[in-house]
Design a protein around this motif. Structure first.
Motif, PDB file in Angstrom:
ATOM      1  N   ILE A 127       9.459 -12.979   7.536  1.00 66.98           N
ATOM      2  CA  ILE A 127       8.838 -13.673   8.670  1.00 66.98           C
ATOM      3  C   ILE A 127       8.611 -12.640   9.770  1.00 66.98           C
ATOM      4  CG2 ILE A 127       9.110 -15.533  10.347  1.00 66.98           C
ATOM      5  CD1 ILE A 127      11.158 -16.792   8.344  1.00 66.98           C
ATOM      6  N   THR A 128       7.360 -12.538  10.220  1.00 65.48           N
ATOM      7  CA  THR A 128       7.008 -11.467  11.151  1.00 65.48           C
ATOM      8  C   THR A 128       5.869 -11.884  12.082  1.00 65.48           C
ATOM      9  OG1 THR A 128       5.973  -9.266  11.247  1.00 65.48           O
ATOM     10  CG2 THR A 128       5.547 -10.526   9.280  1.00 65.48           C
ATOM     11  N   VAL A 129       5.775 -11.236  13.236  1.00 64.78           N
ATOM     12  CA  VAL A 129       4.602 -11.452  14.095  1.00 64.78           C
ATOM     13  C   VAL A 129       3.518 -10.423  13.782  1.00 64.78           C
ATOM     14  CG1 VAL A 129       5.747 -12.584  16.027  1.00 64.78           C
ATOM     15  CG2 VAL A 129       5.644 -10.090  15.985  1.00 64.78           C
ATOM     16  N   LEU A 130       3.824  -9.457  12.909  1.00 63.83           N
ATOM     17  CA  LEU A 130       2.855  -8.408  12.571  1.00 63.83           C
ATOM     18  C   LEU A 130       2.717  -8.246  11.057  1.00 63.83           C
ATOM     19  CD1 LEU A 130       3.619  -5.501  15.093  1.00 63.83           C
ATOM     20  CD2 LEU A 130       1.515  -6.844  14.906  1.00 63.83           C
ATOM     21  N   PRO A 131       2.162  -9.259  10.365  1.00 63.65           N
ATOM     22  CA  PRO A 131       2.079  -9.162   8.905  1.00 63.65           C
ATOM     23  C   PRO A 131       1.304  -7.918   8.437  1.00 63.65           C
ATOM     24  CG  PRO A 131       1.129 -11.253   9.693  1.00 63.65           C
ATOM     25  CD  PRO A 131       1.593 -10.507  10.892  1.00 63.65           C
ATOM     26  N   GLU A 132       0.309  -7.508   9.222  1.00 64.65           N
ATOM     27  CA  GLU A 132      -0.526  -6.353   8.821  1.00 64.65           C
ATOM     28  C   GLU A 132       0.315  -5.087   8.660  1.00 64.65           C
ATOM     29  OE1 GLU A 132      -0.937  -7.878  11.819  1.00 64.65           O
ATOM     30  OE2 GLU A 132      -2.495  -9.332  11.319  1.00 64.65           O
ATOM     31  N   LEU A 133       1.341  -4.968   9.479  1.00 63.51           N
ATOM     32  CA  LEU A 133       2.171  -3.767   9.463  1.00 63.51           C
ATOM     33  C   LEU A 133       2.893  -3.598   8.126  1.00 63.51           C
ATOM     34  CD1 LEU A 133       2.946  -1.475  11.365  1.00 63.51           C
ATOM     35  CD2 LEU A 133       4.810  -2.869  12.216  1.00 63.51           C
ATOM     36  N   LEU A 134       3.063  -4.717   7.404  1.00 61.87           N
ATOM     37  CA  LEU A 134       3.815  -4.646   6.154  1.00 61.87           C
ATOM     38  C   LEU A 134       2.915  -4.474   4.934  1.00 61.87           C
ATOM     39  CD1 LEU A 134       6.501  -7.315   6.997  1.00 61.87           C
ATOM     40  CD2 LEU A 134       6.853  -4.868   6.728  1.00 61.87           C
ATOM     41  N   GLU A 135       1.609  -4.509   5.149  1.00 60.16           N
ATOM     42  CA  GLU A 135       0.706  -4.405   3.994  1.00 60.16           C
ATOM     43  C   GLU A 135       0.877  -3.084   3.261  1.00 60.16           C
ATOM     44  OE1 GLU A 135      -3.342  -5.156   5.216  1.00 60.16           O
ATOM     45  OE2 GLU A 135      -2.740  -7.231   5.657  1.00 60.16           O
ATOM     46  N   SER A 136       0.850  -1.993   4.018  1.00 58.06           N
ATOM     47  CA  SER A 136       0.881  -0.690   3.377  1.00 58.06           C
ATOM     48  C   SER A 136       2.199  -0.410   2.638  1.00 58.06           C
ATOM     49  CB  SER A 136       0.530   0.372   4.405  1.00 58.06           C
ATOM     50  OG  SER A 136       1.013   1.599   4.027  1.00 58.06           O
ATOM     51  N   PRO A 137       3.365  -0.560   3.276  1.00 61.20           N
ATOM     52  CA  PRO A 137       4.585  -0.257   2.523  1.00 61.20           C
ATOM     53  C   PRO A 137       4.782  -1.126   1.284  1.00 61.20           C
ATOM     54  CG  PRO A 137       5.119  -1.032   4.752  1.00 61.20           C
ATOM     55  CD  PRO A 137       3.640  -0.864   4.687  1.00 61.20           C
ATOM     56  N   PHE A 138       4.239  -2.364   1.304  1.00 68.11           N
ATOM     57  CA  PHE A 138       4.481  -3.242   0.162  1.00 68.11           C
ATOM     58  C   PHE A 138       3.418  -3.108  -0.925  1.00 68.11           C
ATOM     59  CE2 PHE A 138       7.075  -6.425   2.839  1.00 68.11           C
ATOM     60  CZ  PHE A 138       8.048  -5.445   2.975  1.00 68.11           C
ATOM     61  N   ASN A 139       2.400  -2.327  -0.672  1.00 65.34           N
ATOM     62  CA  ASN A 139       1.360  -2.205  -1.694  1.00 65.34           C
ATOM     63  C   ASN A 139       1.295  -0.820  -2.313  1.00 65.34           C
ATOM     64  OD1 ASN A 139       0.397  -4.876  -1.884  1.00 65.34           O
ATOM     65  ND2 ASN A 139      -0.385  -4.641   0.189  1.00 65.34           N
ATOM     66  N   TYR A 140       2.317  -0.024  -2.067  1.00 66.81           N
ATOM     67  CA  TYR A 140       2.386   1.312  -2.658  1.00 66.81           C
ATOM     68  C   TYR A 140       3.791   1.551  -3.169  1.00 66.81           C
ATOM     69  CZ  TYR A 140      -2.090   1.924  -0.461  1.00 66.81           C
ATOM     70  OH  TYR A 140      -3.389   1.765  -0.117  1.00 66.81           O
ATOM     71  N   SER A 141       3.897   2.588  -3.987  1.00 67.83           N
ATOM     72  CA  SER A 141       5.204   3.137  -4.332  1.00 67.83           C
ATOM     73  C   SER A 141       6.130   2.129  -5.016  1.00 67.83           C
ATOM     74  CB  SER A 141       5.805   3.715  -3.049  1.00 67.83           C
ATOM     75  OG  SER A 141       7.089   4.148  -3.236  1.00 67.83           O
ATOM     76  N   ILE A 142       7.421   2.250  -4.710  1.00 73.97           N
ATOM     77  CA  ILE A 142       8.475   1.490  -5.393  1.00 73.97           C
ATOM     78  C   ILE A 142       8.247  -0.019  -5.296  1.00 73.97           C
ATOM     79  CG2 ILE A 142      10.907   0.778  -5.048  1.00 73.97           C
ATOM     80  CD1 ILE A 142      10.731   3.311  -6.529  1.00 73.97           C
ATOM     81  N   ILE A 143       7.887  -0.471  -4.112  1.00 72.73           N
ATOM     82  CA  ILE A 143       7.782  -1.914  -3.904  1.00 72.73           C
ATOM     83  C   ILE A 143       6.612  -2.460  -4.719  1.00 72.73           C
ATOM     84  CG2 ILE A 143       7.472  -3.721  -2.167  1.00 72.73           C
ATOM     85  CD1 ILE A 143       9.083  -2.063  -0.231  1.00 72.73           C
ATOM     86  N   LYS A 144       5.530  -1.690  -4.749  1.00 71.91           N
ATOM     87  CA  LYS A 144       4.381  -2.101  -5.555  1.00 71.91           C
ATOM     88  C   LYS A 144       4.796  -2.184  -7.036  1.00 71.91           C
ATOM     89  CE  LYS A 144      -0.317  -0.926  -6.735  1.00 71.91           C
ATOM     90  NZ  LYS A 144      -1.164   0.201  -7.096  1.00 71.91           N
ATOM     91  N   ARG A 145       5.535  -1.167  -7.474  1.00 76.12           N
ATOM     92  CA  ARG A 145       5.948  -1.137  -8.885  1.00 76.12           C
ATOM     93  C   ARG A 145       6.840  -2.339  -9.227  1.00 76.12           C
ATOM     94  NH1 ARG A 145       8.581   3.941 -11.000  1.00 76.12           N
ATOM     95  NH2 ARG A 145       7.383   4.854  -9.308  1.00 76.12           N
ATOM     96  N   ALA A 146       7.762  -2.646  -8.320  1.00 79.44           N
ATOM     97  CA  ALA A 146       8.667  -3.782  -8.563  1.00 79.44           C
ATOM     98  C   ALA A 146       7.864  -5.076  -8.659  1.00 79.44           C
ATOM     99  CB  ALA A 146       9.700  -3.878  -7.442  1.00 79.44           C
ATOM    100  N   LYS A 147       6.828  -5.196  -7.828  1.00 77.81           N
ATOM    101  CA  LYS A 147       5.995  -6.405  -7.860  1.00 77.81           C
ATOM    102  C   LYS A 147       5.196  -6.465  -9.155  1.00 77.81           C
ATOM    103  CE  LYS A 147       3.464  -6.652  -4.158  1.00 77.81           C
ATOM    104  NZ  LYS A 147       2.832  -6.623  -2.828  1.00 77.81           N
TER     105      LYS A 147
END
Ligand code: ADE
Length: 231
Positions: free
Chosen positions: A6-26
């Motif tokens: 839950i965040t007031v800045l969802p855009e800020l989380l787009e990049s870290p969650f769409n690359y690297s380890i987190i992307k792979r886990a997804k």
């Protein structure tokens, strides 16, 4: 594992969650991550999520209403083991906490902002409050990304070399020893002889000794912990 942020800045989380380890886990179906815009839960006609502090001059505070609405909606849909709040005045997040969180199924992370959240949210909803270090970020989003990166890489199957998460720095309260790759001699700068010896036992002893030296020099606090837990 399912994580709702839950965040007031969802855009800020787009990049870290769409690359690297987190992307792979997804992609491997090991983690589902949902980012919720706090403003969508605000009943204010201007979609405000903050208000003046009752302590005069203390800056803006995140209001209870949208947070309560967001958390209650999620909780009505499934059970959550933890509701985490990222804040500089939380408990220090470390590898042990990452290990603990990696065993959970459903987590909510609320990212802090402004001068914090109404204390009643902390009293009634939050089960863990984490700081990622003694410095102040603009918001808790980057802290949430750091926490998730460290947790998701521990899930079996996320990183290819199964043993590598276990031999990370901090798993045994020691920093990592130095590592080298080819060439063994680069312009006269040589790799330590022992690493070329082929003697696994000697190499392991060297690595352990180096880890101890690094930890003693850089992190005496960790070294004390290491000594305590070794004995
Ligand atoms: N929000 C702002 N600073 C933070 C920190 N150091 N850790 C976690 N959340 C934060």
């Amino acid at each position: 594992m399912r994580i709702d942020i839950i965040t007031v800045l969802p855009e800020l989380l787009e990049s870290p969650f769409n690359y690297s380890i987190i992307k792979r886990a997804k992609e491997k179906g090991l983690a589902e991550i949902y980012v919720h815009d706090l403003r969508e839960f605000s009943t204010d006609k201007h979609k405000r999520v903050d208000d003046y502090s009752f302590s005069k001059g203390a800056g803006m505070v995140m209001s209870i209403q949208p947070i309560e609405a967001a958390i209650s909606k999620l909780k009505s849909e499934r059970e959550y083991e933890e509701v985490i709040y990222t804040t500089p005045d939380g408990y220090k997040f470390d590898q042990k906490e990452a290990n603990v969180l990696s065993l959970k199924q459903n987590l909510i992370i609320l990212c802090g902002h402004y001068k914090g959240i109404d204390q009643r949210v902390r009293d009634h909803f939050i089960t863990k409050e984490y700081s990622i270090g003694d410095y102040v970020l603009t918001g808790g989003e980057l802290a949430a990304a750091v926490i998730l990166d460290s947790v998701l890489r521990l899930l079996p199957g996320v990183i290819s070399d199964e043993t590598s998460a276990l031999t990370d720095s901090f798993q045994d309260n020691l920093l990592s020893p130095p590592v080298y790759t080819r060439p063994a001699d680069y312009k006269g700068w040589k790799v330590p002889e022992i690493l070329l010896s082929g003697n696994d036992k000697k190499i392991d002893d060297w690595k352990h000794q180096q880890a101890i030296e690094q930890t003693k020099a850089r992190r005496p606090d960790l070294y004390k912990k290491y000594l305590r837990e070794e004995t």
